[in-house]
Design a protein around this motif. Structure first.
Motif, short mmCIF file in Angstrom:
data_model
loop_
_atom_site.label_atom_id
_atom_site.label_comp_id
_atom_site.label_asym_id
_atom_site.label_seq_id
_atom_site.Cartn_x
_atom_site.Cartn_y
_atom_site.Cartn_z
N VAL A 162 40.61 -1.51 -27.89
CA VAL A 162 40.98 -0.83 -26.64
C VAL A 162 39.74 -0.32 -25.89
CG1 VAL A 162 43.32 -0.19 -27.32
CG2 VAL A 162 41.44 1.35 -27.89
N LYS A 163 38.61 -0.19 -26.58
CA LYS A 163 37.39 0.30 -25.91
C LYS A 163 36.18 -0.20 -26.69
CE LYS A 163 35.40 2.84 -22.81
NZ LYS A 163 35.59 2.48 -21.39
N ALA A 164 35.15 -0.62 -25.96
CA ALA A 164 33.93 -1.09 -26.64
C ALA A 164 32.70 -0.61 -25.90
CB ALA A 164 33.94 -2.62 -26.71
N VAL A 210 38.12 -6.18 -24.67
CA VAL A 210 39.30 -5.32 -24.62
C VAL A 210 40.56 -6.19 -24.72
CG1 VAL A 210 40.64 -3.74 -23.16
CG2 VAL A 210 38.16 -3.47 -23.36
N PHE A 233 30.58 -7.96 -21.21
CA PHE A 233 31.13 -8.13 -22.56
C PHE A 233 32.06 -6.99 -22.98
CE2 PHE A 233 29.88 -11.84 -24.94
CZ PHE A 233 28.91 -12.40 -24.15
N GLU A 234 31.71 -5.75 -22.56
CA GLU A 234 32.54 -4.62 -23.00
C GLU A 234 33.95 -4.71 -22.42
OE1 GLU A 234 29.22 -3.52 -21.85
OE2 GLU A 234 28.49 -2.16 -23.42
N ALA A 235 34.09 -5.43 -21.29
CA ALA A 235 35.44 -5.67 -20.76
C ALA A 235 36.07 -6.89 -21.45
CB ALA A 235 35.37 -5.90 -19.25
#
Lengths: 426, 248
Positions: A372-374, A50, A45-47
């Motif tokens: 841009v970042k998570a 983005v 998910f963190e990708a």
């Protein structure tokens, strides 16, 4: 069976969310292996988020978890609102708190009634209980339905809320609907007392196992913290601001799990209902305190199996608080409040207590409002190491009970944490 | 004899099996109709074969593909339920990156090379095994799930809408999301949700997948009418892996 040689290989543990495995090897009375592992497929998910627009992060990250989609939605919205300087109204805060309580009630009732109680009645699922303990099962179903319908009425859908958005709600419930809910919540109090009685009657079947650990939750001077607060650890004197969460979570990888593990001051810590109770019990509502006392709960409680019992107490708390918020909304009158956001560059962290513990979302946005970042840190990730440490103590202590009983105790231990394993391999 | 039914999950949030639990009292009716022989999240036990298997979640690893094929070989009928299974759902957003190593590095950093973190581009269930029926949506609609189960029990074919969300939206009397300044995928998304998102003032995100034979010309006309371009909706198409043919 003697304890000389025991081999336990449970894959996958049933009646928990997601795929977890327990491996134990005891040879000639000596404990060789005790391992809690998670083989579940990671989803990244963190990708996924983005490059996405700020308005898409809540609907996407809600899909991290089917059971606590409302909690993820709020951690997500709070992170975005912090990054973009959005202030929410008191009406929005109250409606969000009702949803937060609705989800806690839904999840806790599901866990206590459908997943944990069958062990204490010595059956494999809730299905046989529908015949042998029909009244209790119908009560569980009724409470579960009330919790779900609350989320429907306020959030637009039971799972993956539709109306929650940056700054507020896309649609608000009608006063008539809120008044209907209030009457049902008031009627739920005697039902919860009955449920607590059922749990009390079988709670003696919970293993007598104690291991003191570090307990981490939100804390809020105003109330028993769920929606808002700062980070509280039993090992640290002062509360820690939410945007310094990385100091607490310290996630790391190991080879036995596709889910990250976490540690703070010790090798592991515990998040969830028991951690909240140990940190904030004095702020529980009057009836919740009375039910806790009746269930024999006293803080601090170091028996992880009692996490399930604390969940019953929290159900009572959620019902009492929901009535309070409904009264406020009915008194002030509910109105449509247009919500909008002007995207701006920045970083924001959102934290919220969800059924299984403290949850963090952390986003960085560019000036167009694109992510841009998570980073998302899930309660079950914070519990994996603690489950392992509990097992490390439990197996040598109870190995003489024989394979079957030991295996059941280990499975019940995992269930007590009510893990959301899919969530932890987000 | 009651059909022997099993539930399995792969990469997903398990929110669709929760909708089964959320049937509340209707579950008690359901267990009168079918014999649930395997359902890890709800009961302890397993079975050698199944009349109907319900599959939730996407396929992202060789070992999951092997497990799915094994389940298929032991199932008379297989139903792919929920967006992750039926289209790949949000899990397919990672495919948009085009480079799986970058995706892994974004999430796992220096540990991305660990062997147990191996993953490949997300596949929907029908991209791995034969699927007999679909239940769409993120999450599934409970009434539609019950409709499919009843049809299977009685040996009929479930009636799943093959028209776009716009049809239901108009029947509900909702104001068009385009008129409110939104960008909505309702014109090309399969109906069956009763237009629940537009009904709550949120544009359709396409979670039920593309309607069969989507009317791309009509979609272009709508975009032109509201002075929008295909680029305005392209990113939305990637949210639930809407068919790449849509919007051409």
């Amino acid at each position: 069976m003697s304890s000389n040689a025991i081999h336990i290989d449970v894959h996958h543990v049933t009646r928990v969310e997601g795929h977890g495995k327990i491996l134990v090897d005891i040879d000639k009375g000596e404990v060789k292996t005790v391992r809690w592992s998670v083989p579940e497929a990671p989803r990244f998910f963190e990708a996924m988020v983005v490059g996405r627009d700020c308005t898409e992060l809540q609907p996407i990250t809600s899909r991290i978890c089917g059971i606590c989609s409302i909690g993820h939605s709020f951690a997500s919205l709070k992170a975005t609102e912090a990054a973009m300087g959005v202030i929410i109204s008191e009406q929005t805060r109250r409606l969000r708190k009702i949803l937060n309580h609705g989800e806690n009630l839904q999840s806790h009732v599901l866990h206590v009634g459908y997943l944990a109680l069958p062990d204490l009645f010595k059956v494999g699922s809730v299905i046989p209980l529908a015949t042998t303990h029909k009244d209790a099962v119908l009560l569980v179903v009724k409470l579960h339905r009330l919790a779900n319908e609350t989320c429907d009425i306020v959030g637009g859908r039971t799972t993956h809320p539709i109306r929650t958005c940056i700054g507020g709600f896309t649609k608000v419930p009608a006063e008539k609907e809120l008044a209907g809910l209030k009457a049902r919540f008031e009627a739920a109090i005697p039902d919860l007392k009955t449920l607590a009685g059922v749990v009390k009657s079988v709670a003696c079947g919970l293993p007598d196992f104690v291991r003191e650990t570090e307990y981490v939750s939100l804390t809020d001077p105003a109330e028993y913290a769920l929606y808002d607060g700062m980070i509280k650890s039993t090992d640290v004197k002062d509360a820690i601001p939410v945007d310094r969460y990385l100091r607490v979570t310290n996630e790391y990888m190991n080879s036995q799990s596709t889910a990250k593990w976490a540690k703070f001051n010790r090798e592991s810590y515990m998040a969830g209902a028991l951690a909240r109770f140990n940190n904030n019990h004095a702020q529980l509502s009057p009836l919740a305190r009375a039910v806790a006392a009746d269930l024999g709960l006293a803080a601090p409680c170091y028996n992880p199996y009692f996490n399930t019992v604390v969940q019953v107490v929290e159900c009572v708390y959620s019902v009492e608080k929901t009535i309070e918020h409904l009264n406020w909304l009915l008194d002030k009158g509910i109105k449509n409040e247009p919500a909008s956001v002007k995207p701006r560059e920045g970083r924001g962290v959102g934290a919220v207590e969800v059924p299984r513990g403290i949850l963090f979302h952390d986003y960085t946005y560019d000036k167009k409002g694109r992510c841009v970042k998570a980073n998302c840190i899930i309660p079950t990730n914070q519990n994996h190491a603690n489950i392992q440490k509990d097992m490390d103590k439990l197996v040598p202590q109870f190995k003489d009970r024989g394979k079957d009983e030991l295996q059941l105790m280990l499975e019940m231990l995992v269930r007590a944490y009510d893990p959301c394993i899919s969530c932890s391999t987000h | 004899m009651k059909p022997r039914v099993a539930f399995f999950d792969f990469a997903c949030c398990e929110g669709c099996q929760l909708q089964v639990a959320n049937l509340e009292e209707d579950i008690l009716g359901l267990v009168n109709l079918v014999d649930v022989v395997e359902f890890r999240e709800v009961l302890t036990g397993n079975a050698p074969d199944y009349d109907v298997s319900f599959i939730e979640g996407s396929i992202t690893r060789p070992e999951d593909e092997a497990r799915l094929k094994d389940i298929r070989s032991r199932s008379k009928l297989l139903v792919s339920y929920g967006a992750c299974a039926a289209t790949g759902g949000v899990n397919k957003i990672k495919n948009v990156w085009g480079n799986i190593e970058k995706v892994k590095k974004e999430v796992y950093g220096k540990d991305a090379g660990m062997p147990h973190l191996a993953t490949y581009p997300t596949k929907a269930v029908h991209e791995v095994v034969k699927v007999d029926y679909f239940v769409h949506g993120c999450p599934i609609t409970r009434s539609e799930f019950l409709k499919v189960v009843k049809a299977l029990v009685f040996g009929t074919t479930p009636d799943i809408p093959e028209y776009p969300v716009c049809v239901e939206c108009k029947m509900c009397g909702n104001e068009c999301m385009f008129d409110k300044g939104g960008v909505c995928l309702g014109p090309v998304t399969r109906a069956g949700c009763n237009a629940i998102c537009p009904g709550n003032n949120v544009s359709c995100e396409g979670c039920r997948g593309a309607v069969p034979n989507p009317n791309n010309n009509a979609m272009h006309e709508v975009l032109a009418k509201y002075k929008l371009s295909v680029d305005d909706i392209k990113r939305q198409f990637t949210m639930y892996a809407l068919d790449p043919e849509v919007g051409k």
